[in-house]
Write a protein that holds these residues in place. Structure first.
Motif, PDB file in Angstrom:
ATOM      1  N   LYS A 130       0.550  -1.351  -0.279  1.00  8.20           N
ATOM      2  CA  LYS A 130       0.558   0.027  -0.101  1.00  8.20           C
ATOM      3  C   LYS A 130       0.571   1.280  -0.001  1.00  8.20           C
ATOM      4  N   TYR A 131       1.803   0.946   0.869  1.00  8.11           N
ATOM      5  CA  TYR A 131       2.854   2.756   0.347  1.00  8.11           C
ATOM      6  C   TYR A 131       3.682   2.697  -0.534  1.00  8.11           C
TER       7      TYR A 131
ATOM      8  N   ASN B 261       1.744  12.405   5.487  1.00  5.30           N
ATOM      9  CA  ASN B 261       1.508  12.052   7.200  1.00  5.30           C
ATOM     10  C   ASN B 261       0.816  10.564   6.972  1.00  5.30           C
ATOM     11  N   ARG B 262       0.255  10.432   5.486  1.00  4.75           N
ATOM     12  CA  ARG B 262      -0.474   8.947   5.029  1.00  4.75           C
ATOM     13  C   ARG B 262       1.103   8.049   4.759  1.00  4.75           C
ATOM     14  N   LEU B 263       2.081   8.480   3.883  1.00  4.21           N
ATOM     15  CA  LEU B 263       3.059   7.773   3.845  1.00  4.21           C
ATOM     16  C   LEU B 263       4.121   7.300   5.095  1.00  4.21           C
TER      17      LEU B 263
ATOM     18  N   GLU C  35       0.393   3.920  -2.999  1.00  2.13           N
ATOM     19  CA  GLU C  35       0.337   5.637  -3.007  1.00  2.13           C
ATOM     20  C   GLU C  35       1.077   5.861  -2.848  1.00  2.13           C
ATOM     21  N   LYS C  36       2.970   5.804  -2.645  1.00  2.00           N
ATOM     22  CA  LYS C  36       3.605   6.480  -2.918  1.00  2.00           C
ATOM     23  C   LYS C  36       3.756   7.272  -5.210  1.00  2.00           C
TER      24      LYS C  36
ATOM     25  N   ASP D 206       2.930   7.683   7.840  1.00  3.50           N
ATOM     26  CA  ASP D 206       2.268   6.446   8.936  1.00  3.50           C
ATOM     27  C   ASP D 206       2.630   5.424   8.186  1.00  3.50           C
ATOM     28  N   LEU D 207       2.537   4.954   7.431  1.00  2.70           N
ATOM     29  CA  LEU D 207       2.119   3.665   6.362  1.00  2.70           C
ATOM     30  C   LEU D 207       3.859   3.121   6.867  1.00  2.70           C
TER      31      LEU D 207
ATOM     32  N   ALA E  74      -0.952  16.036   3.828  1.00  5.91           N
ATOM     33  CA  ALA E  74      -1.913  15.213   4.254  1.00  5.91           C
ATOM     34  C   ALA E  74      -1.590  13.848   3.727  1.00  5.91           C
ATOM     35  N   GLN E  75      -0.753  13.696   2.317  1.00  5.71           N
ATOM     36  CA  GLN E  75      -0.361  12.753   2.147  1.00  5.71           C
ATOM     37  C   GLN E  75       1.046  12.196   1.585  1.00  5.71           C
TER      38      GLN E  75
ATOM     39  N   TYR F  44       0.975   9.756  -5.910  1.00  6.16           N
ATOM     40  CA  TYR F  44       1.181  11.003  -5.012  1.00  6.16           C
ATOM     41  C   TYR F  44       2.022  11.560  -6.130  1.00  6.16           C
TER      42      TYR F  44
END
Length: 563
Positions: free
Chosen positions: A177-178, A195-197, A181-182, A199-200, A192-193, A185
């Motif tokens: 998932k990381y 921060n999401r990365l 999404e990376k 967190d993953l 926000a993106q 993005y």
């Protein structure tokens, strides 16, 4: 001239497969519409350097090649590796150096095996970029010793998720998932993106995350080198297969960069292409090697179960079914026949989640064409997340032994794997008819592979694998990713017993007693022998299935010649 024209189907019904039902007086077809040619011969010896030792990537291309009388040879098994134990690239090339590569008609080679030691090894950082390139250069030197032999290379576009093992089961999906999404993005993610990365990333061991990213970058650069090698004629044809992909993520970016690079190097589609999937690629390239040898491209009429389904993206793929199919056909050496154009066979494609009305019409048309004797192959891409074939289609194919009249069938794992198995089998069978391959070899090979697919693709994955998984789940020290010792032995024994019964039953209701013509002699299928069943890796995801069909001549002789 093709086997038949679109407007003349009914007149040519007897030009389909040679299978007939018990007691039939039909003969193997002879007609001015069957074009039997002379000239270049089909390859008799093909060297395959597989991506690993699983049946799908070794046994399947061997069975398909056998329909045309070709021997598909591989290096000694101990050199190829098993599961997480990589193959031995230097030893494989040393073995290749002892072979006279000029004596092979074609070489089909996994460059992931040459560079890293196989598909599983390509997903980890064990091999440096410099070592991978060094091995590729060594392979290129070997290739130059046989300049007239055609070499068909293939490589994997690395999948997003790591190979499933017990060690990474808690975080491999998070890592995937990381990575996805990376890539999505882009180079300037929002706060926000980011921060999401972050967190993953915190949920994946830092060393494993860094190693994954280095391996992905290494593979991308190595594949670029393969494209340059194709431009310099190291390969007759290069195929990059997308391993378990999605419409988004790093593979999308990499695929586009490969396409741009090929365009800049003026590479054409008959020199290099990309296709969904990797496990079926050897099948495609064996087919292409055979087609290239006689300069024949089968033309295929495609029938989809559902118009919306043809535009659906299959599980673990990045392109709609119809686009994925185009790439499989192109890689195999075949083409799609346009409306009202001549064609060599019909490919019925069961699409993901067809509506019931469309499916009923599709199955009715399929049933009618097979029963009339038209040449029909079937690819079931309605596989679901578990990669299990559609029982509604299977029931139609096996009703009254109908499967014995097919050119080919497959329904396993992914749409690309499925189409890339069905298409080469149909291509090569028809090519064998066209080129006067020994008829009995061809006809037994056809029936063997169809029965193999019925049992391996449907019976195993639909019935036996769930039982094996339930056993594994109940064991305290086992996992679906890896099972060893006594627990593995128990699972293996259950698989042998259960699948053995299903093979016997399917043989009896699909093949036993059926008759077919090979040349001017009619034969009957009378027995199933030399059955061997086992789990090739320490898991129940796939099965190794071997058997031999036994036939005997029928007393009645047909006096005229047949092809």
């Amino acid at each position: 001239m093709r086997w038949f024209a679109a407007m003349g189907l009914a007149l040519m019904a007897m030009l389909a497969t040679a299978q007939v039902t018990t007691g039939s007086e039909q003969t193997e077809p002879t007609s001015p519409h069957v074009r039997v040619v002379s000239g270049p011969e089909l390859p008799q010896r093909i060297l395959l350097i597989p991506v690993d030792d699983r049946p799908a990537v070794t046994q399947f291309p061997q069975m398909i090649g056998a329909m045309a009388g070709a021997t598909v040879e591989t290096p000694p098994r101990e050199l190829i590796g098993r599961f997480t134990q990589p193959g031995k690239p230097e030893a494989i090339m040393a073995w290749m150096a002892t072979q006279n590569l000029k004596e092979y008609d074609a070489v089909v080679v996994s460059m992931d095996m040459i560079a890293y030691g196989g598909l599983i090894a390509s997903r980890v950082e064990r091999t440096s970029y410099n070592l991978a390139i060094q091995r590729i250069r060594q392979f290129w030197a070997l290739r130059r010793t046989a300049p007239q032999t055609k070499f068909y290379g293939f490589g994997a576009i690395m999948r997003v998720a790591p190979t499933g093992t017990r060690e990474n089961r808690d975080w491999r999906d998070i890592l995937a998932k990381y990575a996805e999404e990376k890539a999505d993005y882009g180079t300037q993610p929002t706060a926000a993106q980011r921060n999401r990365l972050q967190d993953l990333a915190r949920r994946v061991p830092a060393a494993d995350l860094a190693s994954y990213e280095r391996a992905r970058d290494r593979n991308f650069r190595v594949n670029q080198e393969l494209i340059r090698m194709r431009q310099q004629n190291a390969f007759t044809f290069l195929l990059l297969g997308e391993d378990d992909s999605k419409p988004t993520g790093p593979q999308k970016i990499e695929r586009q960069r490969y396409a741009d690079m090929a365009k800049n190097l003026n590479l054409k589609e008959d020199q290099m292409t990309m296709a969904a999937g990797i496990d079926q690629v050897a099948n495609l390239l064996v087919s292409r090697a055979m087609s290239d040898s006689v300069a024949w491209a089968p033309r295929v009429r495609v029938v989809y179960a559902d118009e919306d389904g043809r535009r659906t993206i299959g599980n673990y793929e990045s392109l709609p079914i119809e686009d994925s199919l185009q790439s499989q056909l192109r890689a195999s050496g075949a083409t799609v026949a346009g409306p009202n154009e001549d064609f060599d066979y019909s490919l019925y494609v069961n699409t993901p989640d067809p509506d019931q009305y469309s499916l009923d019409a599709f199955l009715g048309s399929l049933e009618s064409e097979v029963d009339q004797g038209f040449p029909v192959a079937v690819a079931d891409t309605n596989l679901g997340k578990g990669g299990i074939a559609d029982p509604r289609l299977f029931d139609v194919l096996t009703k009254e032994g109908r499967s014995a009249r097919l050119l080919a069938y497959a329904g396993w794992n992914t749409a690309g794997n499925t189409m890339g198995t069905t298409i080469p089998a149909a291509n090569i069978y028809l090519l064998a008819r066209r080129q006067r391959v020994e008829p009995l070899v061809r006809e037994i090979g056809l029936r063997t592979f169809v029965l193999h697919r019925l049992v391996n693709d449907f019976e195993y994955h639909n019935f036996v694998r769930p039982v094996a998984y339930a056993m594994i789940d109940a064991f305290p020290n086992a996992s679906r990713e890896e099972t060893y010792g006594d627990e593995f032995d128990q699972v293996n024994a259950t698989v042998q017993q259960d699948l053995g019964k299903r093979l016997d039953a399917r043989f009896k209701n699909q093949m036993l007693g059926t008759r077919f013509f090979a040349g001017n002699q009619q034969y009957e299928v009378v027995a199933l022998e030399d059955v061997e069943i086992s789990l090739p890796w320490p898991r129940a995801y796939e099965v190794q299935l071997d058997f031999r069909l036994v036939v005997r001549p029928v007393a009645q002789q047909i006096g005229r010649a047949h092809v």
